[in-house]
Motif scaffolding. Structure first.
Motif, short mmCIF file in Angstrom:
data_model
loop_
_atom_site.label_atom_id
_atom_site.label_comp_id
_atom_site.label_asym_id
_atom_site.label_seq_id
_atom_site.Cartn_x
_atom_site.Cartn_y
_atom_site.Cartn_z
N ASP A 9 25.95 -14.63 25.29
CA ASP A 9 25.32 -13.98 26.44
C ASP A 9 24.27 -12.94 26.05
O ASP A 9 24.40 -11.75 26.33
CB ASP A 9 26.40 -13.34 27.31
CG ASP A 9 27.27 -14.38 28.01
OD1 ASP A 9 26.96 -14.72 29.16
OD2 ASP A 9 28.24 -14.85 27.39
N HIS A 11 21.09 -13.21 27.20
CA HIS A 11 20.31 -13.02 28.43
C HIS A 11 18.90 -12.52 28.13
O HIS A 11 18.42 -11.55 28.73
CB HIS A 11 21.02 -12.07 29.39
CG HIS A 11 22.19 -12.69 30.08
ND1 HIS A 11 22.07 -13.36 31.28
CD2 HIS A 11 23.49 -12.76 29.73
CE1 HIS A 11 23.27 -13.81 31.65
NE2 HIS A 11 24.14 -13.47 30.71
N ARG A 13 15.17 -11.86 28.30
CA ARG A 13 14.25 -11.81 29.44
C ARG A 13 13.07 -10.90 29.08
O ARG A 13 13.15 -10.11 28.14
CB ARG A 13 14.95 -11.31 30.70
CG ARG A 13 15.65 -9.99 30.52
CD ARG A 13 16.49 -9.61 31.72
NE ARG A 13 15.69 -9.17 32.84
CZ ARG A 13 16.15 -9.03 34.09
NH1 ARG A 13 17.41 -9.34 34.35
NH2 ARG A 13 15.39 -8.61 35.06
N ASP A 52 24.11 -18.76 27.87
CA ASP A 52 23.23 -17.76 28.47
C ASP A 52 22.37 -17.13 27.38
O ASP A 52 22.30 -15.90 27.24
CB ASP A 52 24.02 -16.71 29.26
CG ASP A 52 24.41 -17.19 30.64
OD1 ASP A 52 23.96 -18.29 31.04
OD2 ASP A 52 25.16 -16.49 31.34
N ASP A 55 17.96 -15.49 30.31
CA ASP A 55 18.41 -15.01 31.61
C ASP A 55 17.97 -15.93 32.74
O ASP A 55 18.43 -15.79 33.87
CB ASP A 55 17.87 -13.59 31.86
CG ASP A 55 18.65 -12.86 32.95
OD1 ASP A 55 19.90 -12.87 32.88
OD2 ASP A 55 18.02 -12.31 33.87
N ARG A 56 17.06 -16.84 32.44
CA ARG A 56 16.65 -17.86 33.40
C ARG A 56 16.09 -19.05 32.64
O ARG A 56 15.58 -18.89 31.51
CB ARG A 56 15.63 -17.30 34.40
CG ARG A 56 14.37 -16.72 33.80
CD ARG A 56 13.47 -16.13 34.88
NE ARG A 56 13.11 -17.13 35.85
CZ ARG A 56 13.06 -16.92 37.18
NH1 ARG A 56 13.36 -15.72 37.65
NH2 ARG A 56 12.71 -17.86 38.02
N HIS A 85 22.85 -19.52 33.24
CA HIS A 85 21.48 -19.00 33.34
C HIS A 85 20.48 -19.85 32.57
O HIS A 85 19.27 -19.67 32.73
CB HIS A 85 21.42 -17.55 32.83
CG HIS A 85 21.96 -16.54 33.79
ND1 HIS A 85 21.16 -15.76 34.58
CD2 HIS A 85 23.23 -16.20 34.09
CE1 HIS A 85 21.90 -14.96 35.32
NE2 HIS A 85 23.17 -15.21 35.04
N ASP A 86 20.97 -20.74 31.74
CA ASP A 86 20.08 -21.55 30.90
C ASP A 86 19.58 -22.80 31.58
O ASP A 86 18.64 -23.43 31.09
CB ASP A 86 20.81 -21.95 29.60
CG ASP A 86 21.07 -20.78 28.67
OD1 ASP A 86 20.14 -19.96 28.48
OD2 ASP A 86 22.19 -20.66 28.15
N HIS A 197 31.26 -11.09 30.76
CA HIS A 197 30.56 -10.16 29.88
C HIS A 197 31.46 -9.11 29.26
O HIS A 197 31.22 -8.65 28.14
CB HIS A 197 29.42 -9.47 30.64
CG HIS A 197 28.22 -10.34 30.81
ND1 HIS A 197 26.95 -9.84 31.01
CD2 HIS A 197 28.09 -11.69 30.79
CE1 HIS A 197 26.09 -10.83 31.12
NE2 HIS A 197 26.76 -11.98 30.99
N SER A 217 24.22 -8.56 25.55
CA SER A 217 23.44 -7.76 26.48
C SER A 217 24.34 -7.07 27.50
O SER A 217 25.44 -7.53 27.79
CB SER A 217 22.43 -8.64 27.23
OG SER A 217 23.10 -9.54 28.09
N ILE A 219 23.67 -6.19 31.16
CA ILE A 219 22.72 -6.34 32.27
C ILE A 219 23.02 -5.39 33.42
O ILE A 219 22.13 -4.76 34.00
CB ILE A 219 22.73 -7.79 32.80
CG1 ILE A 219 22.28 -8.76 31.70
CG2 ILE A 219 21.85 -7.91 34.02
CD1 ILE A 219 20.82 -8.65 31.34
N GLU A 330 12.95 -12.10 38.24
CA GLU A 330 13.99 -11.67 37.30
C GLU A 330 14.66 -10.39 37.77
O GLU A 330 14.01 -9.49 38.27
CB GLU A 330 13.41 -11.44 35.91
CG GLU A 330 13.08 -12.73 35.20
CD GLU A 330 12.70 -12.48 33.76
OE1 GLU A 330 12.97 -13.36 32.96
OE2 GLU A 330 12.16 -11.42 33.45
#
Length: 330
Positions: A9, A11, A13, A52, A55-56, A85-86, A197, A217, A219, A330
């Motif tokens: 994770d 993430h 971005r 992940d 993040d997108r 998120h992947d 997380h 991360s 977030i 985002e």
């Protein structure tokens, strides 16, 4: 001996979450640089990522390029499974159209696909590494389908990665999850998971391990994130057995130094308002939550719609999500 490093994770971005006080992208770069350095120092044979990565799924090429360059600085192979998120629409079949899929195609990070496990043999010890990416039915169907891999290579040991909501204690109704105590009969010797997380560290029972070190991360500004320090796991596998240990990232700052506490109070208020809203929706419908995929399943079960129709609805949802695009959300 076969040695590995596990982390999850990240993430990645390009923008900074509003509750962070630092430059999130630069912080993740420092953490990942340290992860690579730990892997080099420990002389691991491979690195494993629990999902992940991004993040997108449609992160900007500029941001992806920066991190791809970082990953390429090590000669140690990196294997990963896709997280929610992947991919688009939580659908692992869309991986080829995502940025994680792009890294895979360039050989920067190799994706472990279901039913296509890796096989590694070194110094007389063989290990199979399998993976279950996130999908809309995870933690809602028979656990054996996601947590019980088959030993396709007749390996001495099996490591299985799952991007799932595997937790120690039951979560509120409506949140799909699986309890750690419910999967100890898995044939895997090591279950490595992410998604949750907060993590729960390393659990061991009769020589079998279930592990989630927590996300690299941070977030959100949940109180658990304020007190949690990002970690990686170092694993060693020999003919005599398995050992796992956690290592805290030295570059990770304390939560109070990077998370804006003014948003913590706002988050509590927002949670209360969200809970009220969800309760209002529940009182006026039979839906258990507001996840689109879950609503489709609910509709399908209520009207006895065929599975192929449900799959088509999910496919169309994926297309809609892909068409939204844009990093500005985002």
């Amino acid at each position: 001996m076969i040695k590995f490093l596990y982390f999850t994770d990240t993430h990645i971005r390009g923008t900074t979450p509003k509750n962070r006080l630092d430059s999130f992208s630069e912080t993740i770069k420092r953490k990942l640089t340290e992860v690579m350095q730990i892997a080099e120092k420990e002389k691991v044979d491979l690195m494993l990522h629990g999902g992940d990565v991004f993040d997108r799924p449609d992160l900007s090429p500029n941001v992806v390029g920066q991190f791809a360059k970082l990953f390429r600085e090590t000669n140690i192979p990196i294997y990963a499974i896709s997280g929610n998120h992947d991919t688009f629409g939580h659908n692992p079949d869309t991986i080829s159209r995502t940025m994680l899929g792009l890294l895979d195609s360039f050989g920067i990070m190799t994706i472990i696909h279901p039913d296509e496990p890796l096989f590694i043999k070194k110094e007389g010890v063989s290990v199979q590494i399998s993976g279950q990416p996130y999908h809309y039915d995870l933690d809602q169907r028979d656990v054996k389908l996601d947590y019980y891999p088959m030993n396709h290579h007749q390996a001495d040991y099996m490591i299985h990665l799952v991007h799932s909501m595997l937790v120690e204690k039951a979560l509120p109704e409506g949140i799909p999850h699986t309890l750690v105590d419910h999967i100890w009969t898995t044939p895997a010797d090591v279950i490595l998971t992410g998604h949750f997380h907060g993590g729960f560290g390393i659990k061991e029972q009769d020589g079998k391990f279930i592990c989630n070190p927590g996300a690299i991360s941070r977030i959100n500004n949940h109180w658990m994130e304020l007190n949690r320090m990002p970690k990686v796991v170092i694993g060693e596998i020999t003919a005599s057995g398995i050992t796992l240990r956690e290592q805290v990232l030295e570059t990770a700052q304390k939560g109070e130094e990077v998370l804006d506490r003014t948003y913590v109070e706002k988050a509590v208020h927002q949670e209360e308002k969200l809970h009220e809203f969800v309760q209002q929706v529940k009182s006026q419908s039979d839906f258990k939550n507001l996840h689109m995929n879950d609503i489709i399943r609910e509709l399908a079960s209520l009207s006895e719609v065929e599975d192929r129709v449900k799959q088509e609805a999910l496919r169309r949802m994926t297309q809609v999500e892909e068409s939204w695009g844009g990093e500005g959300d985002e």
